[in-house]
Design a protein around this motif. Sequence first.
Motif, PDB file in Angstrom:
ATOM      1  N   GLY A  47       0.815  -1.212   0.000  1.00 41.76           N
ATOM      2  CA  GLY A  47       0.000   0.000   0.000  1.00 41.76           C
ATOM      3  C   GLY A  47       0.848   1.261   0.000  1.00 41.76           C
ATOM      4  N   ARG A  48       1.928   1.263   0.768  1.00 39.33           N
ATOM      5  CA  ARG A  48       2.805   2.440   0.786  1.00 39.33           C
ATOM      6  C   ARG A  48       3.468   2.646  -0.567  1.00 39.33           C
ATOM      7  N   VAL A  49       3.863   1.545  -1.198  1.00 38.39           N
ATOM      8  CA  VAL A  49       4.458   1.655  -2.540  1.00 38.39           C
ATOM      9  C   VAL A  49       3.438   2.221  -3.509  1.00 38.39           C
ATOM     10  N   ALA A  50       2.173   1.777  -3.403  1.00 43.37           N
ATOM     11  CA  ALA A  50       1.127   2.273  -4.294  1.00 43.37           C
ATOM     12  C   ALA A  50       0.913   3.768  -4.110  1.00 43.37           C
ATOM     13  N   VAL A  51       0.871   4.221  -2.848  1.00 44.47           N
ATOM     14  CA  VAL A  51       0.672   5.653  -2.586  1.00 44.47           C
ATOM     15  C   VAL A  51       1.876   6.454  -3.076  1.00 44.47           C
ATOM     16  N   LEU A  52       3.080   5.990  -2.781  1.00 42.69           N
ATOM     17  CA  LEU A  52       4.285   6.699  -3.195  1.00 42.69           C
ATOM     18  C   LEU A  52       4.387   6.771  -4.715  1.00 42.69           C
ATOM     19  N   ALA A  53       4.157   5.649  -5.379  1.00 45.17           N
ATOM     20  CA  ALA A  53       4.252   5.626  -6.836  1.00 45.17           C
ATOM     21  C   ALA A  53       3.171   6.498  -7.468  1.00 45.17           C
ATOM     22  N   THR A  54       1.972   6.473  -6.889  1.00 44.47           N
ATOM     23  CA  THR A  54       0.874   7.298  -7.427  1.00 44.47           C
ATOM     24  C   THR A  54       1.232   8.770  -7.370  1.00 44.47           C
ATOM     25  N   TRP A  55       1.773   9.223  -6.254  1.00 45.99           N
ATOM     26  CA  TRP A  55       2.082  10.644  -6.147  1.00 45.99           C
ATOM     27  C   TRP A  55       3.356  11.028  -6.882  1.00 45.99           C
ATOM     28  N   LEU A  56       4.292  10.113  -7.034  1.00 48.46           N
ATOM     29  CA  LEU A  56       5.432  10.403  -7.909  1.00 48.46           C
ATOM     30  C   LEU A  56       4.968  10.561  -9.355  1.00 48.46           C
ATOM     31  N   HIS A  57       4.038   9.708  -9.744  1.00 44.53           N
ATOM     32  CA  HIS A  57       3.453   9.816 -11.085  1.00 44.53           C
ATOM     33  C   HIS A  57       2.726  11.161 -11.252  1.00 44.53           C
ATOM     34  N   THR A  58       1.928  11.522 -10.222  1.00 47.55           N
ATOM     35  CA  THR A  58       1.167  12.772 -10.291  1.00 47.55           C
ATOM     36  C   THR A  58       2.083  13.998 -10.323  1.00 47.55           C
ATOM     37  N   ALA A  70      -7.707   9.635  -3.178  1.00 41.34           N
ATOM     38  CA  ALA A  70      -8.237   8.465  -2.473  1.00 41.34           C
ATOM     39  C   ALA A  70      -7.105   7.644  -1.858  1.00 41.34           C
ATOM     40  N   ALA A  71      -6.020   7.472  -2.601  1.00 46.23           N
ATOM     41  CA  ALA A  71      -4.872   6.726  -2.076  1.00 46.23           C
ATOM     42  C   ALA A  71      -4.257   7.443  -0.881  1.00 46.23           C
ATOM     43  N   LEU A  72      -4.160   8.769  -0.948  1.00 43.77           N
ATOM     44  CA  LEU A  72      -3.584   9.534   0.157  1.00 43.77           C
ATOM     45  C   LEU A  72      -4.454   9.433   1.408  1.00 43.77           C
ATOM     46  N   ILE A  73      -5.787   9.545   1.232  1.00 46.84           N
ATOM     47  CA  ILE A  73      -6.696   9.425   2.379  1.00 46.84           C
ATOM     48  C   ILE A  73      -6.603   8.024   2.986  1.00 46.84           C
ATOM     49  N   MET A  74      -6.532   7.022   2.125  1.00 42.76           N
ATOM     50  CA  MET A  74      -6.428   5.644   2.598  1.00 42.76           C
ATOM     51  C   MET A  74      -5.172   5.465   3.456  1.00 42.76           C
ATOM     52  N   TRP A  75      -4.082   6.092   3.052  1.00 41.98           N
ATOM     53  CA  TRP A  75      -2.827   5.983   3.800  1.00 41.98           C
ATOM     54  C   TRP A  75      -2.888   6.756   5.108  1.00 41.98           C
ATOM     55  N   LEU A  76      -3.400   7.990   5.074  1.00 41.98           N
ATOM     56  CA  LEU A  76      -3.423   8.839   6.266  1.00 41.98           C
ATOM     57  C   LEU A  76      -4.332   8.274   7.352  1.00 41.98           C
ATOM     58  N   VAL A  86     -14.343   1.529   7.301  1.00 45.90           N
ATOM     59  CA  VAL A  86     -15.234   2.011   6.232  1.00 45.90           C
ATOM     60  C   VAL A  86     -14.464   2.865   5.235  1.00 45.90           C
ATOM     61  N   VAL A  87     -13.656   3.790   5.748  1.00 50.37           N
ATOM     62  CA  VAL A  87     -12.888   4.673   4.856  1.00 50.37           C
ATOM     63  C   VAL A  87     -11.886   3.874   4.029  1.00 50.37           C
ATOM     64  N   HIS A  88     -11.244   2.885   4.649  1.00 52.76           N
ATOM     65  CA  HIS A  88     -10.233   2.092   3.959  1.00 52.76           C
ATOM     66  C   HIS A  88     -10.832   1.348   2.772  1.00 52.76           C
ATOM     67  N   ILE A  89     -11.963   0.701   2.994  1.00 55.31           N
ATOM     68  CA  ILE A  89     -12.601  -0.063   1.916  1.00 55.31           C
ATOM     69  C   ILE A  89     -13.137   0.873   0.847  1.00 55.31           C
ATOM     70  N   LEU A  90     -13.775   1.964   1.261  1.00 52.27           N
ATOM     71  CA  LEU A  90     -14.346   2.909   0.302  1.00 52.27           C
ATOM     72  C   LEU A  90     -13.264   3.555  -0.556  1.00 52.27           C
ATOM     73  N   MET A  91     -12.192   4.024   0.067  1.00 45.25           N
ATOM     74  CA  MET A  91     -11.129   4.671  -0.687  1.00 45.25           C
ATOM     75  C   MET A  91     -10.407   3.685  -1.612  1.00 45.25           C
ATOM     76  N   CYS A  92     -10.282   2.437  -1.167  1.00 43.88           N
ATOM     77  CA  CYS A  92      -9.668   1.421  -2.029  1.00 43.88           C
ATOM     78  C   CYS A  92     -10.495   1.207  -3.291  1.00 43.88           C
ATOM     79  N   PHE A  93     -11.812   1.127  -3.117  1.00 40.16           N
ATOM     80  CA  PHE A  93     -12.687   0.935  -4.273  1.00 40.16           C
ATOM     81  C   PHE A  93     -12.612   2.137  -5.214  1.00 40.16           C
ATOM     82  N   ILE A  94     -12.613   3.354  -4.653  1.00 43.32           N
ATOM     83  CA  ILE A  94     -12.511   4.561  -5.467  1.00 43.32           C
ATOM     84  C   ILE A  94     -11.185   4.591  -6.220  1.00 43.32           C
TER      85      ILE A  94
END
Length: 601
Positions: free
Chosen positions: A155-166, A193-199, A215-223
């Motif tokens: 999950g941390r890799v996903a968040v880091l890679a997403t924001w490096l991409h952004t 959504a990835a950032l909220i899921m991490w925070l 609830v937030v974890h599952i919802l943000m993952c789906f988003i």
Amino acid sequence: MYYVIAGVAFGCLCLWAWRRAAAWYYRRKVGRARAAGVRSQDDKDKDNKGALARAPSAASAVLSNWAYVKVVPLWMFQHVTLAEWFWSVAYLGIALGLGFWGCIRDGRLDYANPMGYVAFGQIPILIALAGRNNTVSWITGVSYEKLNYLHRMSGRVAVLATWLHTLGWFHQGLGPHGPGSELFLSGMLGAVAALIMWLTSFALVRRVMYEFFLVVHILMCFIFIVASWYHWPMLGWWCWTGLIFWGFDRGLGFLRMILVNKAWLLPFASKRAEHSACVVELVDPAVLRITVPTRSLFRWSPGQHALITMPQVATLRYEQHPFTIASAAGDAVFLVRAQKGFTARLLARMQSDVESGLNAYLEGPYGVSHHAELLGHDTLLLMCGGTGITYGTSHLLGAVAAAHKGTTALSALRLVWNVRDAAHVAWIAPLLNKALENGTAHMAVAIDVYVTRTGASLEPGPGHEPGPGHEPGPGHEPGPGHEPGPGHTPDSEEDSGATTPATLSSSEAVDKVSVPEKPTYGLSEQAARFVSFHKGRSPAEMILRADTERSATDAAGVAVGVCGPLELQLDVRRAICRVNSASAILRGQPPIELHVESFGW
């Protein structure tokens, strides 16, 4: 990336198969000798084997202590072993390394798109490691909750890679894909959504507001998954793969629940009670014992846990909550400490000390049981605290049954339980009475109860005093409600030790609390012979050292299982590091193996 994961999984599969084969060998060969009353003599074995022959075992002990026993404390994360840190850092390095591979284009660094590929590639891994029914556990023999640290790292890799991409695209310019375009909106939605899921996944949030986190974890993952698909449909197959894993996990779990509870019979009132009945007993002002009658299709091994659904208590009608099974066969018994959410509602639902009007449905069992491996050792030491005793009783009951059948190499088993009040023995008295009514065959069994509460530790009495609710560690359960994960809902004071025991030279020097002549706390006369009470918190090192010195060397050595709060786990880990030294192994001491039952969701 996936080739590396496949290689590691194959290596773990080979190790798991080898360990199972070794345990089977010891149970088969040594078990027969134990049943015949034969036990190796340690002194003879020490004379016959030289230090050179013991060198591999000594090296293994050093590696085990450093890799799996010692832990590294960090205020932001849980205490993790060096092995977990190694695999986490290796995963991070491989994922980012593959992403940055070939990022130099036309003499400049272009990391935006490669990081996007890395983020997409995490989706199937994230979901596969989060599911209870996952192929990774089946292949490696490592239970899903033990793999959770890799889920967090993915999950941390996903968040880091997403924001490096952004940020990479912001740096080089968005061109025609700026604000207002579908590419921009879907990308920003997924990134946020990835950032909220991490925070919201930090330990503090999980501990204080677990249901909110869930609830937030599952919802943000789906988003995040849906937004990723819309952002770049050409890589949508990564998203679909993750959703397939998700659907497989939930679908298989739903199927297991239908089969275990024979759901096709539930519409018939005459059959509903037979396949959904349970008995809930108030054994302490804050502790409940749930007994679910035998289900013909529900089979488990000691140490496993099940998910309980109680529609009459749940906020969401079919929410599930995991608890370790305290029994080894027959009726499934659970001990639950009422805290918040589901457990608090269940306590409030009690109209009397015994409630039999509730329906309970089981799903499982889950978790990889190491009971077969534990039976291949000569000595088993179980250290428990609070309602973590469910882990200890299940292994105790399973070992006693195996001893009667002659299918275990165990010659000695000690169960150590740290409790606030001696009267808490009544929680497990019915289980002990049934298990010990016919003795323990060739296996020596001792149950040591350490009364830790000031005052109560001086003299056991029937008084019940619930301790302050101890919030579970980071996310102890993957379902709505807020009780700690499988099995134990530890009380902080009773397990971390309200009193510090004096330094003792031998187990015989431990001050024992006087036990009444007549059986008490629900124990039968036969079961009471195995139980002794002590003052203060259990001295883990002293107990372990004494049991190790008496252990034979013709089996797999000494196994230590621990289930309880962090302080108890750390105490046991420190004791093992001191006792299981290379020098002691070279002198002929049998090796020590640690199994920790904890949930780090």
